[in-house]
Design a protein around this motif. Structure first.
Motif, PDB file in Angstrom:
ATOM      1  N   LEU A 197       0.837  -1.201   0.000  1.00  0.00           N
ATOM      2  CA  LEU A 197       0.000   0.000   0.000  1.00  0.00           C
ATOM      3  C   LEU A 197       0.873   1.254   0.000  1.00  0.00           C
ATOM      4  N   ALA A 198       1.926   1.255   0.796  1.00  0.00           N
ATOM      5  CA  ALA A 198       2.833   2.411   0.829  1.00  0.00           C
ATOM      6  C   ALA A 198       3.453   2.648  -0.540  1.00  0.00           C
ATOM      7  N   ILE A 199       3.803   1.571  -1.228  1.00  0.00           N
ATOM      8  CA  ILE A 199       4.361   1.692  -2.582  1.00  0.00           C
ATOM      9  C   ILE A 199       3.302   2.257  -3.523  1.00  0.00           C
ATOM     10  N   ALA A 200       2.091   1.706  -3.447  1.00  0.00           N
ATOM     11  CA  ALA A 200       1.012   2.160  -4.334  1.00  0.00           C
ATOM     12  C   ALA A 200       0.679   3.635  -4.107  1.00  0.00           C
ATOM     13  N   GLU A 201       0.798   4.079  -2.862  1.00  0.00           N
ATOM     14  CA  GLU A 201       0.483   5.477  -2.540  1.00  0.00           C
ATOM     15  C   GLU A 201       1.704   6.400  -2.644  1.00  0.00           C
ATOM     16  N   ASP A 202       2.835   5.824  -3.015  1.00  0.00           N
ATOM     17  CA  ASP A 202       4.092   6.579  -3.097  1.00  0.00           C
ATOM     18  C   ASP A 202       4.396   7.287  -1.769  1.00  0.00           C
ATOM     19  N   ASP A 203       4.146   6.571  -0.679  1.00  0.00           N
ATOM     20  CA  ASP A 203       4.384   7.072   0.682  1.00  0.00           C
ATOM     21  C   ASP A 203       5.753   6.574   1.137  1.00  0.00           C
ATOM     22  N   LYS A 204       6.767   7.305   0.737  1.00  0.00           N
ATOM     23  CA  LYS A 204       8.144   6.861   0.979  1.00  0.00           C
ATOM     24  C   LYS A 204       8.508   6.816   2.468  1.00  0.00           C
ATOM     25  N   GLN A 205       7.983   7.738   3.252  1.00  0.00           N
ATOM     26  CA  GLN A 205       8.302   7.744   4.683  1.00  0.00           C
ATOM     27  C   GLN A 205       7.736   6.499   5.372  1.00  0.00           C
ATOM     28  N   THR A 206       6.498   6.158   5.063  1.00  0.00           N
ATOM     29  CA  THR A 206       5.897   4.967   5.671  1.00  0.00           C
ATOM     30  C   THR A 206       6.580   3.714   5.153  1.00  0.00           C
ATOM     31  N   LEU A 207       6.942   3.720   3.889  1.00  0.00           N
ATOM     32  CA  LEU A 207       7.674   2.582   3.327  1.00  0.00           C
ATOM     33  C   LEU A 207       8.994   2.378   4.081  1.00  0.00           C
ATOM     34  N   LYS A 208       9.703   3.447   4.307  1.00  0.00           N
ATOM     35  CA  LYS A 208      10.970   3.371   5.042  1.00  0.00           C
ATOM     36  C   LYS A 208      10.722   2.876   6.476  1.00  0.00           C
ATOM     37  N   TYR A 209       9.685   3.399   7.111  1.00  0.00           N
ATOM     38  CA  TYR A 209       9.350   2.954   8.469  1.00  0.00           C
ATOM     39  C   TYR A 209       9.022   1.454   8.487  1.00  0.00           C
ATOM     40  N   LEU A 210       8.191   1.010   7.542  1.00  0.00           N
ATOM     41  CA  LEU A 210       7.767  -0.396   7.521  1.00  0.00           C
ATOM     42  C   LEU A 210       8.927  -1.346   7.240  1.00  0.00           C
ATOM     43  N   ASP A 211       9.886  -0.893   6.450  1.00  0.00           N
ATOM     44  CA  ASP A 211      11.077  -1.704   6.212  1.00  0.00           C
ATOM     45  C   ASP A 211      11.806  -1.964   7.531  1.00  0.00           C
ATOM     46  N   LYS A 212      11.938  -0.931   8.337  1.00  0.00           N
ATOM     47  CA  LYS A 212      12.572  -1.094   9.657  1.00  0.00           C
ATOM     48  C   LYS A 212      11.708  -1.957  10.570  1.00  0.00           C
ATOM     49  N   PHE A 213      10.393  -1.760  10.496  1.00  0.00           N
ATOM     50  CA  PHE A 213       9.480  -2.502  11.366  1.00  0.00           C
ATOM     51  C   PHE A 213       9.532  -4.006  11.086  1.00  0.00           C
ATOM     52  N   ILE A 214       9.497  -4.380   9.812  1.00  0.00           N
ATOM     53  CA  ILE A 214       9.494  -5.815   9.497  1.00  0.00           C
ATOM     54  C   ILE A 214      10.813  -6.460   9.919  1.00  0.00           C
ATOM     55  N   ARG A 215      11.882  -5.692   9.890  1.00  0.00           N
ATOM     56  CA  ARG A 215      13.172  -6.215  10.363  1.00  0.00           C
ATOM     57  C   ARG A 215      13.136  -6.496  11.869  1.00  0.00           C
ATOM     58  N   LYS A 216      12.346  -5.723  12.604  1.00  0.00           N
ATOM     59  CA  LYS A 216      12.187  -5.967  14.044  1.00  0.00           C
ATOM     60  C   LYS A 216      11.442  -7.277  14.304  1.00  0.00           C
ATOM     61  N   LEU A 217      10.604  -7.688  13.357  1.00  0.00           N
ATOM     62  CA  LEU A 217       9.836  -8.924  13.522  1.00  0.00           C
ATOM     63  C   LEU A 217      10.668 -10.175  13.255  1.00  0.00           C
ATOM     64  N   VAL A 218      11.714 -10.044  12.474  1.00  0.00           N
ATOM     65  CA  VAL A 218      12.511 -11.207  12.070  1.00  0.00           C
ATOM     66  C   VAL A 218      12.989 -12.037  13.267  1.00  0.00           C
ATOM     67  N   PRO A 219      13.547 -11.436  14.322  1.00  0.00           N
ATOM     68  CA  PRO A 219      13.992 -12.264  15.458  1.00  0.00           C
ATOM     69  C   PRO A 219      12.838 -12.996  16.158  1.00  0.00           C
ATOM     70  N   PHE A 220      11.641 -12.392  16.155  1.00  0.00           N
ATOM     71  CA  PHE A 220      10.488 -13.052  16.771  1.00  0.00           C
ATOM     72  C   PHE A 220      10.077 -14.272  15.954  1.00  0.00           C
ATOM     73  N   THR A 221      10.028 -14.097  14.646  1.00  0.00           N
ATOM     74  CA  THR A 221       9.678 -15.221  13.773  1.00  0.00           C
ATOM     75  C   THR A 221      10.753 -16.299  13.859  1.00  0.00           C
TER      76      THR A 221
END
Length: 172
Positions: A112-136
């Motif tokens: 959705l961030a890509i579709a909306e060209d929301d670069k700030q949220t895209l950058k935030y979500l990239d960091k967020f998903i990396r935080k999930l990796v150790p949990f998974t």
């Protein structure tokens, strides 16, 4: 009030916010069963401190990001998780399934961030998903640990006595 993210993005972030509290609820249920039903206090502590306590922290992270973009996320209602597990195999498989589903949801919000060209949220979500990796990774580790050691009461006690070493945790 001028928001720096769309209503659709606010709704999607609210969904992720709620899923973090769902993860906390799932882990709290697992913690109780590990400690009482399976008599695995060390394993229960790992789920409690390494996962259950972390989900509200990452939920706060989402809310803080949204607030910085002038959006307020309403906390969705979270269902109580009361599933009773008969064995560790199904318990840890359900935890891993949740983590994979959570990562997929983050992926949808990234799309959705890509579709909306929301670069700030895209950058935030990239960091967020990396935080999930150790949990998974930890959820997968539990699945692997049970698969390696077996799923009977005698094996549960053995696994619990060695779980900190398996995960490299210094606690207790």
């Amino acid at each position: 009030i001028l928001k720096l993210i769309s209503d659709r993005m606010e709704s999607a972030l609210t969904g992720l916010y709620g899923l973090c509290f769902t993860g906390n609820s799932i882990c709290d249920n697992i913690v109780t069963q590990l400690g009482v039903k399976f008599v695995m206090p060390r394993t229960s502590d790992i789920i409690h401190y390494e996962l259950a306590h972390e989900f509200p922290v990452i939920a706060d992270d989402i809310a803080e990001y949204a607030a910085a973009r002038n959006s307020y996320l309403h906390r969705p209602a979270v269902a109580a998780h009361m599933e009773e597990y008969d064995n560790l195999t199904s318990m840890f498989a359900s935890l891993l399934d949740f983590m994979v589903a959570l990562e997929k949801e983050v992926g949808k919000v990234i799309d959705l961030a890509i579709a909306e060209d929301d670069k700030q949220t895209l950058k935030y979500l990239d960091k967020f998903i990396r935080k999930l990796v150790p949990f998974t990774e930890m959820a997968l580790g539990f699945v692997d640990y049970v698969e390696m050691n077996g799923d009977t009461p005698v094996q549960w006690m053995q696994m619990d006595s060695h779980i900190n070493k398996f995960f490299g945790i210094k606690r207790k």
